[in-house]
Design a protein around this motif. Structure first.
Motif, mmCIF file in Angstrom:
data_model
loop_
_atom_site.group_PDB
_atom_site.id
_atom_site.type_symbol
_atom_site.label_atom_id
_atom_site.label_comp_id
_atom_site.label_asym_id
_atom_site.label_seq_id
_atom_site.Cartn_x
_atom_site.Cartn_y
_atom_site.Cartn_z
ATOM 1 N N GLY A 1 2.079 -1.473 -11.822
ATOM 2 C CA GLY A 1 2.725 -2.065 -10.648
ATOM 3 C C GLY A 1 3.906 -2.971 -10.948
ATOM 4 N N LYS A 2 4.381 -2.981 -12.188
ATOM 5 C CA LYS A 2 5.485 -3.883 -12.577
ATOM 6 C C LYS A 2 6.749 -3.606 -11.748
ATOM 7 C CE LYS A 2 5.403 -2.409 -16.815
ATOM 8 N NZ LYS A 2 4.336 -1.416 -16.824
ATOM 9 N N SER A 3 7.122 -2.316 -11.661
ATOM 10 C CA SER A 3 8.361 -1.979 -10.951
ATOM 11 C C SER A 3 8.251 -2.281 -9.466
ATOM 12 C CB SER A 3 8.716 -0.500 -11.144
ATOM 13 O OG SER A 3 8.916 -0.264 -12.495
ATOM 14 N N VAL A 4 7.052 -2.089 -8.898
ATOM 15 C CA VAL A 4 6.863 -2.394 -7.473
ATOM 16 C C VAL A 4 7.121 -3.892 -7.251
ATOM 17 C CG1 VAL A 4 5.135 -2.513 -5.635
ATOM 18 C CG2 VAL A 4 5.290 -0.466 -7.071
ATOM 19 N N VAL A 5 6.591 -4.721 -8.157
ATOM 20 C CA VAL A 5 6.785 -6.177 -8.057
ATOM 21 C C VAL A 5 8.274 -6.513 -8.139
ATOM 22 C CG1 VAL A 5 6.418 -8.330 -9.345
ATOM 23 C CG2 VAL A 5 4.492 -6.819 -8.882
ATOM 24 N N LYS B 1 0.848 -1.202 0.000
ATOM 25 C CA LYS B 1 0.000 0.000 0.000
ATOM 26 C C LYS B 1 0.873 1.239 0.000
ATOM 27 C CE LYS B 1 -3.874 -2.040 2.464
ATOM 28 N NZ LYS B 1 -4.079 -2.569 3.777
ATOM 29 N N PHE B 2 0.575 2.167 -0.918
ATOM 30 C CA PHE B 2 1.164 3.512 -0.870
ATOM 31 C C PHE B 2 0.051 4.444 -0.419
ATOM 32 C CE2 PHE B 2 3.634 1.313 -4.218
ATOM 33 C CZ PHE B 2 4.891 1.407 -3.640
ATOM 34 N N LYS B 3 0.394 5.723 -0.312
ATOM 35 C CA LYS B 3 -0.606 6.675 0.198
ATOM 36 C C LYS B 3 -1.902 6.637 -0.636
ATOM 37 C CE LYS B 3 -0.799 11.355 1.956
ATOM 38 N NZ LYS B 3 -0.340 12.704 1.743
HETATM 39 N N1 LIG Z 1 7.442 4.963 -3.680
HETATM 40 C C1 LIG Z 1 6.185 5.146 -4.097
HETATM 41 N N2 LIG Z 1 5.362 6.009 -3.439
HETATM 42 C C2 LIG Z 1 4.088 6.180 -3.816
HETATM 43 N N3 LIG Z 1 3.518 5.557 -4.865
HETATM 44 C C3 LIG Z 1 4.292 4.699 -5.570
HETATM 45 C C4 LIG Z 1 5.657 4.457 -5.218
HETATM 46 N N4 LIG Z 1 6.170 3.552 -6.101
HETATM 47 C C5 LIG Z 1 5.164 3.260 -6.958
HETATM 48 N N5 LIG Z 1 4.053 3.938 -6.635
HETATM 49 C C6 LIG Z 1 2.765 3.879 -7.341
HETATM 50 O O1 LIG Z 1 2.451 2.526 -7.609
HETATM 51 C C7 LIG Z 1 1.853 2.406 -8.915
HETATM 52 C C8 LIG Z 1 2.647 1.429 -9.744
HETATM 53 O O2 LIG Z 1 3.923 1.986 -10.027
HETATM 54 P P1 LIG Z 1 5.046 1.203 -10.854
HETATM 55 O O3 LIG Z 1 6.256 2.070 -10.881
HETATM 56 O O4 LIG Z 1 5.218 -0.153 -10.287
HETATM 57 O O5 LIG Z 1 4.375 1.116 -12.294
HETATM 58 P P2 LIG Z 1 4.938 0.382 -13.617
HETATM 59 O O6 LIG Z 1 3.935 -0.636 -14.012
HETATM 60 O O7 LIG Z 1 6.336 -0.083 -13.377
HETATM 61 O O8 LIG Z 1 4.908 1.593 -14.645
HETATM 62 P P3 LIG Z 1 5.942 1.959 -15.853
HETATM 63 O O9 LIG Z 1 5.640 1.001 -16.949
HETATM 64 O O10 LIG Z 1 5.538 3.352 -16.210
HETATM 65 O O11 LIG Z 1 7.327 1.849 -15.302
HETATM 66 C C9 LIG Z 1 1.819 3.816 -9.495
HETATM 67 O O12 LIG Z 1 0.542 4.361 -9.261
HETATM 68 C C10 LIG Z 1 2.864 4.563 -8.697
HETATM 69 O O13 LIG Z 1 2.540 5.926 -8.589
#
Ligand SMILES: Nc1ncnc2c1ncn2[C@@H]1O[C@H](COP(=O)(O)OP(=O)(O)OP(=O)(O)O)[C@@H](O)[C@H]1O
Length: 390
Positions: free
Chosen positions: A42-46, A14-16
């Motif tokens: 959410g790919k980068s979060v994973v 969970k983020f804000k």
């Molecule tokens: N440190 C953080 N603080 C708050 N929100 C975050 C943080 N990291 C990621 N998020 C949120 O989590 C969601 C997923 O972000 P993420 O970077 O994983 O996307 P992604 O699928 O990798 O996108 P892209 O293809 O653009 O890189 C987004 O809404 C992003 O704003």
């Protein structure tokens, strides 16, 4: 021996303002798994969770047998390599010194450091720049340096976050060949990419995210994604009879653009395209161009939509204890679909028949075992040929 290199169980971050999860999926050893989704899904979060850059989450994540919540979580990183695009604009060091230092940090066997640095600089054509300060490297050169960092440790598991970004097509191609080689050697690859088309044939498993939710995990077969083609003609095309011809074949026609005289069709087996050519020969319709449309997130979401519709239909039927008219109609539709799948399984046999027909297309001997429509098509050609000769 554990077959999964990575496991996500009820993972929630969970983020804000955003929630990623709940996610449940596994990465199988020796396979290529793509984490796909639109920007912000959410790919980068994973990926950050896999490498330990995000550690505060709910649920369980295991990487190479280590729980990411336990004290020894960092030990998983000795068995994995990770690529992300780095910014080297403040690095005063030259690339040889930097890579040698990094090899020590990454735990590369001391005896092999010189050889490995030399090999990878040569592979990524950076040898001639070996003594330049890294901060003076172009974005493309910095990207190649990031790739060297992820490859030099030579691990069985490699995680790549958008490896093609900032690389020109020839480098992307070289990187693709390298991944094919890794795959053939049984290594586990986890990859994210916005250019899905470039890596689609390498992917064994798809993990598809949409707005932080897991919308699909499975193989190419489970995804049942149709490849789309666009065909252009010189003149007006009889779309109606074309659609009639397609019934019973594993091809979907989407639309006819009257302005540019083009059709879009899709199939999940490239062999089926032969039917189209047979039809065009029958109709003596010359084509101007045939283009394979790239696989992108839209194609993946479309495949998921189709699969969901099918699942909904099945559920609906089994929920109705006494079948009504609508359910019976649906049952009929499903039966047809099942029949189509059977036909797909028999495709190889059909293909053999079809190629045999083509082999026989000098018309000197009778053609056997062929569908009457296709026989007619070939007979028509024969007639035309004879008329020309007379
Ligand atoms: N440190 C953080 N603080 C708050 N929100 C975050 C943080 N990291 C990621 N998020 C949120 O989590 C969601 C997923 O972000 P993420 O970077 O994983 O996307 P992604 O699928 O990798 O996108 P892209 O293809 O653009 O890189 C987004 O809404 C992003 O704003």
């Amino acid at each position: 021996m554990e077959n999964y290199v990575i496991e996500f169980k009820n993972y929630v971050k969970k983020f804000k303002n955003t929630k990623i999860g709940p996610l449940n999926f596994q990465v199988e050893k020796g396979k290529t798994t793509a984490i796909l989704g639109a920007s912000g899904s959410g790919k980068s979060v994973v990926i950050k969770t896999m490498i330990g850059a995000i550690s505060n989450f709910d649920g369980e994540v295991k990487v190479c047998g280590y729980s990411k919540k336990k004290r020894k979580a960092h030990l998983a990183n000795k068995d994995i390599s990770f690529y992300t695009q780095m910014d080297f604009s403040l690095y005063e060091m030259n690339v040889v010194t930097y890579l040698k230092n990094m090899c020590i940090v990454l735990g590369v066997n001391k005896k092999s450091i010189n050889h490995k640095v030399d090999y990878w600089l040569d592979f990524f054509d950076l040898k001639k720049d070996a003594h330049k300060k890294i901060k003076n490297f172009s974005w493309g050169m910095q990207n190649r340096l990031s790739l060297i960092l992820s490859l030099i440790k030579d691990t069985d598991v490699i995680i790549l976050d958008e490896p093609g970004a900032n690389l020109d097509s020839s480098w992307r191609n070289k990187m693709r060949n390298l991944l094919i080689d890794y795959k053939n050697r049984g290594r586990t690859i986890i990859i994210t990419s916005h250019n899905i088309d470039e890596i689609n044939d390498l992917i064994d498993y798809y993990v598809v995210l949409e707005k932080g939710k897991l919308v699909f995990t499975g193989t190419k077969l489970d995804l049942n994604m149709y490849a789309k083609y666009k065909m252009y003609f010189y003149e007006k095309f009889d779309y109606e009879s074309f659609q009639k011809f397609l019934s019973g074949k594993n091809i979907k026609a989407f639309k006819y653009d009257e302005l540019e005289n083009s059709i879009v069709f899709a199939t999940n087996s490239t062999k089926e395209i032969n039917w189209i050519f047979l039809y065009l020969i029958k109709e003596t319709t010359p084509i101007l161009n045939l283009v394979k449309l790239p696989v992108n997130m839209d194609s993946i979401y479309k495949a998921l939509e189709d699969n969901n519709d099918y699942q909904k239909e099945v559920t609906q039927i089994f929920q109705n204890a006494v079948p009504d008219k609508k359910s019976l109609k649906l049952a009929e539709k499903l039966e047809k679909k099942a029949k189509k799948e059977m036909e797909q399984q028999n495709l190889e046999i059909e293909d053999k028949k079809y190629y045999k027909t083509l082999e026989n297309s000098n018309f000197s001997k009778p053609i056997e075992n062929i569908e009457s429509k296709e026989l007619n098509a070939l007979e028509d050609i024969k007639d035309k040929k004879e008329a020309n000769n007379n």
